[in-house]
Design an enzyme around this catalytic site. Structure first.
Site, PDB file in Angstrom:
ATOM      1  N   HIS A  33      45.342  43.778  32.439  1.00  0.00           N
ATOM      2  CA  HIS A  33      45.892  42.488  32.212  1.00  0.00           C
ATOM      3  C   HIS A  33      45.979  42.352  30.592  1.00  0.00           C
ATOM      4  O   HIS A  33      45.210  42.988  29.892  1.00  0.00           O
ATOM      5  CB  HIS A  33      45.251  41.420  32.726  1.00  0.00           C
ATOM      6  CG  HIS A  33      43.920  41.320  32.432  1.00  0.00           C
ATOM      7  ND1 HIS A  33      43.512  40.684  31.485  1.00  0.00           N
ATOM      8  CD2 HIS A  33      42.731  41.714  33.157  1.00  0.00           C
ATOM      9  CE1 HIS A  33      42.120  40.785  31.304  1.00  0.00           C
ATOM     10  NE2 HIS A  33      41.733  41.388  32.454  1.00  0.00           N
ATOM     11  N   ASP A 300      39.867  46.211  33.224  1.00  0.00           N
ATOM     12  CA  ASP A 300      39.354  47.477  32.654  1.00  0.00           C
ATOM     13  C   ASP A 300      38.604  48.196  33.718  1.00  0.00           C
ATOM     14  O   ASP A 300      38.690  49.487  33.612  1.00  0.00           O
ATOM     15  CB  ASP A 300      38.723  46.927  31.280  1.00  0.00           C
ATOM     16  CG  ASP A 300      37.755  45.845  31.699  1.00  0.00           C
ATOM     17  OD1 ASP A 300      37.671  45.321  32.941  1.00  0.00           O
ATOM     18  OD2 ASP A 300      36.759  45.408  30.644  1.00  0.00           O
TER      19      ASP A 300
END
Length: 400
Positions: A33, A300
């Site tokens: 994101h 991540d």
């Protein structure tokens, strides 16, 4: 004309070889994101200093994050059009699949991407209608055996023991005056350098640690997001992050936190397995129904655990502090070599630099995103960054 030539130069870096007998057949993008408000809601316990207030709700994608995602989406779409994978018209339903995790930041990043990449098109972003994390993206422990837990904890401990974050801990200690924090007063943890990290390892939970690493990671996250969001320098770490090497020290915390939690040999495969299998089903689907372009929007932890699971070799990302930058994308590509009549594989990390994120400048042929060719163990690349598709297929199949 000059702008067009510069665009083609960037496309070459991405892996454009259609004019030399290579044709792009399929792309799967696994994306983090874009800029969000910091995750932690409990930072006030780490210092008596007053933290800056964010206008965006905790964990949510910021308006700037959506804008930046639009910039990189437009650039990638231009590359895909140039290669002939997608056309200028709206994609058919069976040509494009967009899937995001359930948190607001991942859903809104996906929406910002398709809005920019496919203007005026009715493109659906798929996600589960639940407040819980989608199991596909949730980086949790799936194996509940005591033997697995014993190995997982031991590997996490080995990584913790090898870490050397003293200089980073000292920097954070000096910035926040940790000895005068509520944590120090109530938990008797007053020194990040010599504090103890406790491992948290439970079935259906994210592997984690509590101690100097997790506390410092929350602080580093706040500072980095403030940097990307464009906060005035005096409002980032109370004006104490004045040198570039300070940021490199800080980024070590983020890297090691991901390393401890998702990079052990046994743990990464278990955590990433649902997502890797999902990707393999798409990339190894030989039927005509397989989408030409798949977009997956996660975190991540997803990118890091997938790379660790598949055996990516170490890499560096120029002009970035993080190994999994905000808004960064793993671009998995299937090519056809017309001369040798064979399929090839290539993977690039495409991302925006710290400067591009902080200043929020539109991407263009004069200001392109960065693109770095990556390599997976067992899939040796040539000078152009290609490895045989069959070698990559074997890697994906071995993860079954």
């Amino acid at each position: 004309m000059a702008a067009k030539l510069l665009l083609l130069l960037f496309l070459f870096c991405m892996g454009v070889y259609c004019r030399n007998g290579y044709k792009l057949k399929q792309v799967l993008i696994l994306s983090r994101h874009n800029i969000r408000a910091p995750l932690s809601t409990n930072l006030q316990r780490t210092t008596d200093l007053q933290w800056p207030v964010w206008e965006t709700q905790v964990t949510h994608l910021t308006p700037k994050g959506a804008l930046l995602e639009g910039y990189i989406a437009h650039y990638i779409a231009e590359w895909l059009k140039e290669e002939g994978l997608i056309s200028d018209s709206c994609p058919a339903k069976n040509e494009l699949h967009v899937y995001a995790n359930t948190p607001q930041r991942t859903k809104e990043t996906a929406k910002a991407f398709v809005k920019s990449a496919f203007k005026n098109c009715n493109v659906s972003v798929h996600y589960k209608d639940t407040a819980k994390m989608d199991p596909l993206f949730h980086p949790v422990v799936h194996n509940g055996t005591e033997e697995f837990k014993e190995i997982g904890v031991r590997e996490m401990k080995d990584i913790l023991d090898k870490m050397n974050l003293k200089d980073t801990y000292k920097l954070i200690d000096e910035i926040i005056d940790f000895k005068n924090s509520d944590i120090c007063r109530t938990e008797s943890m007053c020194d990040l350098v010599n504090g103890k990290n406790d491992i948290i390892f439970e079935l259906n939970e994210e592997p984690n640690v509590y101690g100097p690493l997790s506390i410092s990671n929350s602080i580093a996250d706040f500072f980095l997001m403030s940097l990307y969001e464009g906060f005035p320098k005096e409002n980032i770490a109370w004006g104490k992050m004045t040198e570039s090497h300070h940021w490199r020290l800080l980024s070590n915390i983020v890297r090691e936190d991901l390393n401890v939690r998702f990079n052990s040999s046994i743990l990464s495969k278990d955590i990433a397995d649902p997502l890797v299998q999902y990707m393999a089903n798409i990339l190894l689907n030989e039927e005509t129904s397989a989408p030409k372009l798949t977009l997956l929007f996660g975190h991540d932890s997803n990118l890091y655990s997938v790379m660790a699971s598949l055996g990516f070799k170490p890499y560096n990302l120029p002009n970035q502090y993080e190994l999994t930058p905000i808004g960064g994308k793993l671009v998995f590509q299937k090519w056809y070599d017309e001369k040798h009549k064979r399929d090839l594989f290539k993977v690039n990390y495409v991302y925006q630099t710290v400067k591009q994120l902080r200043h929020g400048t539109p991407l263009s042929s004069e200001n392109p995103p960065k693109s770095v060719i990556l390599e997976i163990k067992g899939c040796k690349i040539n000078k152009k960054g290609f490895c045989p598709w069959e070698d990559f297929r074997k890697i994906l199949k071995s993860s079954d």
